[in-house]
Design an enzyme around this catalytic site. Structure first.
Site, PDB file in Angstrom:
ATOM      1  CB  SER A 175      -0.874   0.012   1.257  1.00  0.00           C
ATOM      2  OG  SER A 175      -1.541   1.246   1.381  1.00  0.00           O
ATOM      3  CE1 TYR A 207      -3.718  -1.864   5.482  1.00  0.00           C
ATOM      4  CE2 TYR A 207      -3.157   0.351   4.750  1.00  0.00           C
ATOM      5  CZ  TYR A 207      -3.583  -0.930   4.467  1.00  0.00           C
ATOM      6  OH  TYR A 207      -3.856  -1.285   3.170  1.00  0.00           O
TER       7      TYR A 207
HETATM    8  N1  LIG Z   1      -8.886  -0.541  -0.845  1.00  0.00           N
HETATM    9  C1  LIG Z   1      -7.860   0.290  -0.814  1.00  0.00           C
HETATM   10  O1  LIG Z   1      -8.024   1.506  -0.968  1.00  0.00           O
HETATM   11  C2  LIG Z   1      -6.455  -0.241  -0.657  1.00  0.00           C
HETATM   12  C3  LIG Z   1      -5.398   0.668  -0.788  1.00  0.00           C
HETATM   13  C4  LIG Z   1      -4.094   0.209  -0.663  1.00  0.00           C
HETATM   14  C5  LIG Z   1      -3.838  -1.133  -0.424  1.00  0.00           C
HETATM   15  N2  LIG Z   1      -4.902  -1.984  -0.287  1.00  0.00           N
HETATM   16  C6  LIG Z   1      -4.572  -3.393  -0.046  1.00  0.00           C
HETATM   17  O2  LIG Z   1      -5.060  -4.162  -1.127  1.00  0.00           O
HETATM   18  C7  LIG Z   1      -5.420  -5.477  -0.678  1.00  0.00           C
HETATM   19  C8  LIG Z   1      -6.835  -5.794  -1.101  1.00  0.00           C
HETATM   20  O3  LIG Z   1      -7.640  -4.801  -0.527  1.00  0.00           O
HETATM   21  P1  LIG Z   1      -9.221  -4.678  -0.734  1.00  0.00           P
HETATM   22  O4  LIG Z   1      -9.525  -3.235  -0.549  1.00  0.00           O
HETATM   23  O5  LIG Z   1      -9.623  -5.386  -1.977  1.00  0.00           O
HETATM   24  O6  LIG Z   1      -9.712  -5.500   0.546  1.00  0.00           O
HETATM   25  P2  LIG Z   1     -11.171  -5.702   1.156  1.00  0.00           P
HETATM   26  O7  LIG Z   1     -12.193  -5.740   0.077  1.00  0.00           O
HETATM   27  O8  LIG Z   1     -11.362  -4.744   2.296  1.00  0.00           O
HETATM   28  O9  LIG Z   1     -11.011  -7.177   1.765  1.00  0.00           O
HETATM   29  C9  LIG Z   1     -10.030  -7.469   2.734  1.00  0.00           C
HETATM   30  C10 LIG Z   1      -9.753  -8.937   2.616  1.00  0.00           C
HETATM   31  O10 LIG Z   1      -8.769  -9.333   3.549  1.00  0.00           O
HETATM   32  C11 LIG Z   1      -9.212 -10.550   4.128  1.00  0.00           C
HETATM   33  N3  LIG Z   1      -8.636 -10.753   5.456  1.00  0.00           N
HETATM   34  C12 LIG Z   1      -8.511  -9.886   6.464  1.00  0.00           C
HETATM   35  N4  LIG Z   1      -7.921 -10.485   7.524  1.00  0.00           N
HETATM   36  C13 LIG Z   1      -7.668 -11.765   7.122  1.00  0.00           C
HETATM   37  C14 LIG Z   1      -7.103 -12.891   7.762  1.00  0.00           C
HETATM   38  N5  LIG Z   1      -6.663 -12.855   9.032  1.00  0.00           N
HETATM   39  N6  LIG Z   1      -6.998 -14.050   7.055  1.00  0.00           N
HETATM   40  C15 LIG Z   1      -7.452 -14.145   5.795  1.00  0.00           C
HETATM   41  N7  LIG Z   1      -8.029 -13.110   5.147  1.00  0.00           N
HETATM   42  C16 LIG Z   1      -8.130 -11.938   5.815  1.00  0.00           C
HETATM   43  C17 LIG Z   1     -10.730 -10.383   4.228  1.00  0.00           C
HETATM   44  O11 LIG Z   1     -11.331 -11.646   4.427  1.00  0.00           O
HETATM   45  P3  LIG Z   1     -12.816 -11.819   5.013  1.00  0.00           P
HETATM   46  O12 LIG Z   1     -13.728 -11.695   3.812  1.00  0.00           O
HETATM   47  O13 LIG Z   1     -12.788 -13.164   5.605  1.00  0.00           O
HETATM   48  O14 LIG Z   1     -13.011 -10.711   6.023  1.00  0.00           O
HETATM   49  C18 LIG Z   1     -10.995  -9.810   2.842  1.00  0.00           C
HETATM   50  O15 LIG Z   1     -10.980 -10.799   1.858  1.00  0.00           O
HETATM   51  C19 LIG Z   1      -5.215  -5.464   0.836  1.00  0.00           C
HETATM   52  O16 LIG Z   1      -3.971  -6.024   1.143  1.00  0.00           O
HETATM   53  C20 LIG Z   1      -5.213  -3.989   1.182  1.00  0.00           C
HETATM   54  O17 LIG Z   1      -4.478  -3.726   2.371  1.00  0.00           O
HETATM   55  C21 LIG Z   1      -6.182  -1.595  -0.396  1.00  0.00           C
END
Ligand SMILES: NC(=O)c1ccc[n+]([C@@H]2O[C@H](COP(=O)([O-])OP(=O)(O)OC[C@H]3O[C@@H](n4cnc5c(N)ncnc54)[C@H](OP(=O)(O)O)[C@@H]3O)[C@@H](O)[C@H]2O)c1
Length: 250
Positions: free
Chosen positions: A142, A155
Site C-alpha cells: 500500500s 497499518y
Molecule cells: N482498498 C484500498 O483503498 C487499498 C489501498 C491500498 C492497499 N490496499 C490493499 O489491497 C489489498 C486488497 O484490498 P481490498 O480493498 O480489496 O480488501 P477488502 O475488500 O477490504 O477485503 C479485505 C480482505 O482481507 C481478508 N482478510 C482480512 N484479515 C484476514 C485474515 N486474518 N486471514 C485471511 N483473510 C483476511 C478479508 O477476508 P474476510 O472476507 O474473511 O473478512 C478480505 O478478503 C489489501 O492487502 C489492502 O491492504 C487496499
C-alpha cells in the site's frame, strides 16, 4: 482459451477481497485455473460456481486464515497442484485510534493480517517455487507503507514491512527463476474504503487495479503503482522534509 493442461494455476490468498474478486474474473477470462483461499469459504464457493459457469475454468476453494501461521505450511501442502502464481491480497486497515491506545489487541490484529501472516505464507510459497525453479509471487502492499501518517501508521508500518520483505525476496529469488512483483495501490473502491474520506478523483475501481497488476505481472515489472500517478504523488510525499511533514494533518 488455453487448454486446462497448459493454463497457469493461480492461488489468490484473500480471494474475498474487492481486489481479489476483480483479479479472479480477469484471470478467469485469460483461461487460468484458480485456487480461491480465504476465511469465508461459503462466499468463495458461490464465487467459484459463478466463475466456472461463466468462464469454463477449474476453480477450487480452500480455507485460509492469515492469523493461523502454524497452519500455513499444511495449507500450502494440501493444494492438489503447486500454484504457478501466488497473489497475497488479504489486508486489514483496522481502527488506528484503538490500535494506538492501550489495546495491543487491535494493533496486533493489524500487524498480523498485513505483515506476519503475509510473511508466513509467502515464505512457504517462495521456498516451494525456488525448489521448482519458477513461479511468480505478487504481494499487495500500500502507499500507506511509504510514509507514516498519524491517520493509519500502524497499518502503514505493517505495509512498509511487507514492501521491504518483498524487495528482499525479489533480490533473493531473481537468480532462481522466480519473479516477485510488489503492488502499491492508492485508493481502491472496496469494502476497505467504506467510511473513509477518500478523494473520488484519486480512487480507482478494483477492476482497473486488476488490469494494472495483470500488465505488470505479464511484463515482469518489479513494482507497480496502481493507479500509475501514485508513483509521483508518493515521490513528492516521501520528499517533504520531516520538520514540515510532522506539522501536517495527514
Ligand atoms: N482498498 C484500498 O483503498 C487499498 C489501498 C491500498 C492497499 N490496499 C490493499 O489491497 C489489498 C486488497 O484490498 P481490498 O480493498 O480489496 O480488501 P477488502 O475488500 O477490504 O477485503 C479485505 C480482505 O482481507 C481478508 N482478510 C482480512 N484479515 C484476514 C485474515 N486474518 N486471514 C485471511 N483473510 C483476511 C478479508 O477476508 P474476510 O472476507 O474473511 O473478512 C478480505 O478478503 C489489501 O492487502 C489492502 O491492504 C487496499
Amino acid at each position: 482459451m488455453q487448454s486446462k493442461k497448459d493454463s497457469l494455476m493461480v492461488l489468490l490468498l484473500g480471494a474475498s477481497s474487492g481486489l481479489g474478486k476483480a483479479l479472479a474474473k480477469l484471470f478467469a477470462q485469460k483461461g487460468f485455473q484458480l485456487y480461491l483461499a480465504g476465511r469465508n469459504t461459503d462466499e468463495l464457493e458461490r464465487d467459484a460456481a459463478d466463475l466456472r459457469i461463466r468462464f469454463g475454468i477449474e476453480v477450487s476453494v480452500f480455507a485460509f486464515d492469515a492469523a493461523q501461521t502454524d497452519r500455513h505450511a499444511d495449507f500450502y501442502r494440501q493444494l492438489p497442484q503447486p500454484p504457478d502464481w501466488v497473489v497475497c491480497l488479504f489486508g486489514y486497515l483496522g481502527d488506528q485510534q484503538l490500535a494506538a491506545a492501550d489495546h495491543f489487541g487491535e494493533a496486533g490484529k493489524i500487524l498480523t493480517a498485513n505483515l506476519v501472516g503475509a510473511v508466513s505464507v509467502m515464505n512457504v510459497a517462495a521456498n516451494q517455487m525456488e525448489a521448482r525453479g519458477h513461479g511468480c509471487l505478487i504481494g499487495i502492499s500500500s502507499v500507506a507503507g511509504e510514509r507514516g501518517r498519524q491517520k493509519n501508521y500502524i497499518y502503514g508500518a505493517a505495509k512498509a514491512g511487507f514492501t521491504t520483505y518483498l524487495s528482499g525476496l525479489r533480490n533473493r529469488l531473481s537468480k532462481k527463476g522466480v519473479h516477485v512483483l510488489t503492488v502499491i495501490p492508492g485508493f481502491m473502491d472496496t469494502k476497505m474504503l467504506e467510511g473513509q474520506a477518500a478523494p473520488k478523483l484519486l480512487t480507482i475501481s478494483p477492476e482497473n487495479a486488476a488490469k494494472d497488476i495483470w500488465q505488470a505481472a505479464r511484463r515482469k515489472s518489479n513494482i507497480c503503482y496502481t493507479a500509475w500517478y501514485w508513483r509521483w504523488i508518493m515521490l513528492i510525499i516521501r520528499n517533504i522534509p520531516e520538520g514540515v511533514f510532522k506539522k501536517m494533518n495527514l
